[in-house]
Scaffold this active site. Structure first.
Site, short mmCIF file in Angstrom:
data_model
loop_
_atom_site.label_atom_id
_atom_site.label_comp_id
_atom_site.label_asym_id
_atom_site.label_seq_id
_atom_site.Cartn_x
_atom_site.Cartn_y
_atom_site.Cartn_z
N PHE A 273 -8.88 -5.29 -3.20
CA PHE A 273 -7.47 -5.16 -3.58
C PHE A 273 -6.87 -3.83 -3.13
O PHE A 273 -5.70 -3.59 -3.37
CB PHE A 273 -7.33 -5.29 -5.10
N HIS A 274 -7.67 -2.98 -2.49
CA HIS A 274 -7.22 -1.62 -2.21
C HIS A 274 -7.44 -1.23 -0.75
O HIS A 274 -8.15 -0.25 -0.46
CB HIS A 274 -7.96 -0.62 -3.12
N PRO A 275 -6.86 -1.95 0.21
CA PRO A 275 -7.04 -1.55 1.60
C PRO A 275 -6.37 -0.20 1.87
O PRO A 275 -5.25 0.06 1.44
CB PRO A 275 -6.34 -2.68 2.38
N HIS B 179 -12.68 -0.89 -1.01
CA HIS B 179 -13.18 -1.00 -2.39
C HIS B 179 -13.65 -2.43 -2.67
O HIS B 179 -13.07 -3.14 -3.51
CB HIS B 179 -12.12 -0.62 -3.42
#
Length: 493
Positions: free
Chosen positions: A414-416, A270
């Site tokens: 921020f969203h791996p 993201h």
């Protein structure tokens, strides 16, 4: 603990973030003997100073300076400690869009993960975290700027739902909530685990998961912040929840999950960025909830806008200006507004292991570059519709969104997700639909690594719901039906 300590548990959970703390608490309350191992420390909100440099060093892995290699490099901040990244995120809680869950069933063979099947797990987490919609008053003037622009343009928008009961709008969510209002897993699920008799060990660096005859047997760790010593946890069930970046490292180091060639691959992020606007009005963007408002008019195109804001020290580092222009804009900090752009990516990266540490490779593909370009143009349009005097986009001087190159972009993520993705076929995934590692009895994964695709929304609630479902499956029970909650927020699907 003395040197060479050994513990025995029904379940050993590794990691106390959105996945690990949830599954540990639910298992302990269900009667299982649980040991939770966390590499980081236990943090007291009373010590949160809201001073960005200090809190970055204390609450983030590597001081928040994890960066991907590729075109362009992307800053990837990761929380560390009881609560993991839930301790430092903005508290935004979206359910997984139904279209994404339908894709999981259709493309990945994950039967039982449709919206209806997951609804009890979502509701249980929402109730546990007191998730509620942000009020306009608490959202603050920064959100009002975006709302005004979206309304003028006729774009779909709304106030976000968050896990922050009693929030007073301190504006520093990313640096630890100084009032303790944000209901991270370290302040909610971990106390439940301990009240149910579970054991928590912090500063526990897990080195290996031991598998014998096709079944997990024990976990080996080094514990202690100043005088490391060994710890062995004997358990017939182990749940790995080290996070998307570090779960594949532990599995690889243990010789697990690599047979399919999928471990460490399929990384989605993201990618995100943000722009500033200089307003005639006083905004005081640090007053209010930083991430309180969203615009999902273009969600079908993989573009979502969400609030972002921070104190002057943060703004000074993020403002895409230099020299005199930077000084002049910061002198009018109270008139600055900021809003963020996030894209649902089709690009995929990979986590490599180099000298025992993760090396993250991720290149922004042409389709996602087009989304970022389009998003930046729309972000400028949003600010201008709200009455901005000037708009500062994160691009080099002279560059416009339509001709931005990958190397021109200043991206964060921020969203791996996805590095031990779930797939019914062992040749195409690391875990199955029940989050069990293919080919190993008793070993499961419960973090963002299992999520098989980009979500297009913040993943915290998705990870916690999957962890809830896993816990009750291990207890051989159905997820209880929670009391009805208000309608959940969801981006256009």
């Amino acid at each position: 603990m003395s040197r060479g300590t050994s513990l025995v548990a029904d379940v050993c959970v590794i990691g106390a973030g959105a996945g690990g703390a949830v599954v540990a608490a639910e298992l302990a309350e269900g009667g299982a003997r649980v040991v939770l191992l966390e590499q980081g420390a236990r943090h007291d909100p009373a010590d949160f100073t809201a001073h960005p440099p200090e809190m970055l060093a204390r609450l983030y892995r590597d001081g928040g300076q994890t960066v991907t290699l590729g075109s362009p490099p992307i800053l990837l901040p990761l929380g560390r400690g009881l609560g993991g990244t839930t301790l430092v995120n903005s508290g935004t809680c979206f359910r997984t869009p139904p279209r994404v869950l339908d894709r999981w069933v259709r493309e990945f063979g994950l039967d039982g993960l449709d919206a209806a099947a997951l609804a009890p797990a979502f509701a249980r987490v929402e109730q546990a975290l007191s998730i509620a919609e942000v009020t306009p008053e608490l959202a603050g003037r920064n959100a009002e700027v975006a709302r005004r622009g979206a309304a003028a343009l006729g774009w779909s928008h709304g106030y976000l739902r968050r896990n922050a009961e009693g929030c007073v709008g301190s504006g520093v969510c990313a640096f630890g909530c100084p009032t303790g209002a944000k209901r991270d897993t370290g302040s909610t699920y971990v106390p439940r685990l301990e009240a149910a008799g579970g054991r928590v060990v912090t500063h526990a660096d897990v080195r290996r998961i031991v598998v014998e005859d096709g079944r997990v047997r024990r976990v080996e760790a080094r514990i202690g912040a100043t005088r490391p010593r060994t710890l062995t946890v004997d358990a017939d069930r182990v749940v790995v929840a080290c996070g998307t970046i570090h779960t594949p490292l532990l599995l690889a180091r243990s010789g697990i999950g690599g047979g399919s060639g999928q471990l460490g691959r399929n990384l989605s992020l993201h990618p995100a960025t943000a722009g500033f606007a200089l307003m005639d009005e006083v905004v005081d963007m640090v007053r209010g909830v930083p991430q309180s408002f969203y615009v999902d008019e273009f969600a079908d195109e993989g573009i979502v806008f969400e609030g972002v804001a921070g104190p002057p020290a943060y703004a000074a580092a993020a403002l895409p200006l230099s020299g005199r222009r930077h000084a002049e804009a910061m002198a009018r900090y109270r008139n600055l507004a900021q809003f963020g752009l996030m894209v649902s990516d089709s690009s995929r990266g990979r986590v490599h292991v180099v000298a025992g540490r993760p090396l993250i490779r991720y290149d922004l593909g042409a389709a996602d570059l087009a989304k970022v370009r389009s998003g930046l143009a729309k972000l400028e349009q949003l600010f201008l519709a709200a009455g901005a005097r000037e708009v500062y986009l994160p691009l080099p001087s002279g560059r416009r969104p339509h001709d931005a190159r990958p190397r021109d972009l200043k991206l964060m993520a921020f969203h791996p997700l996805g590095t031990a993705r779930a797939h019914r076929d062992p040749a195409l995934g690391v875990v199955d639909g029940d989050l069990r590692v293919h080919g190993v009895e008793g070993l499961h994964v419960a973090d963002g690594a299992v999520v098989p695709s980009a979500l297009g929304v913040n993943p915290q609630l998705t990870i916690m719901a999957l962890a809830t479902r896993l816990a009750f499956a291990l207890l051989d029970r159905s997820v209880p039906t929670a009391e009805p909650t208000t309608e959940e927020a969801a981006c256009r699907s």
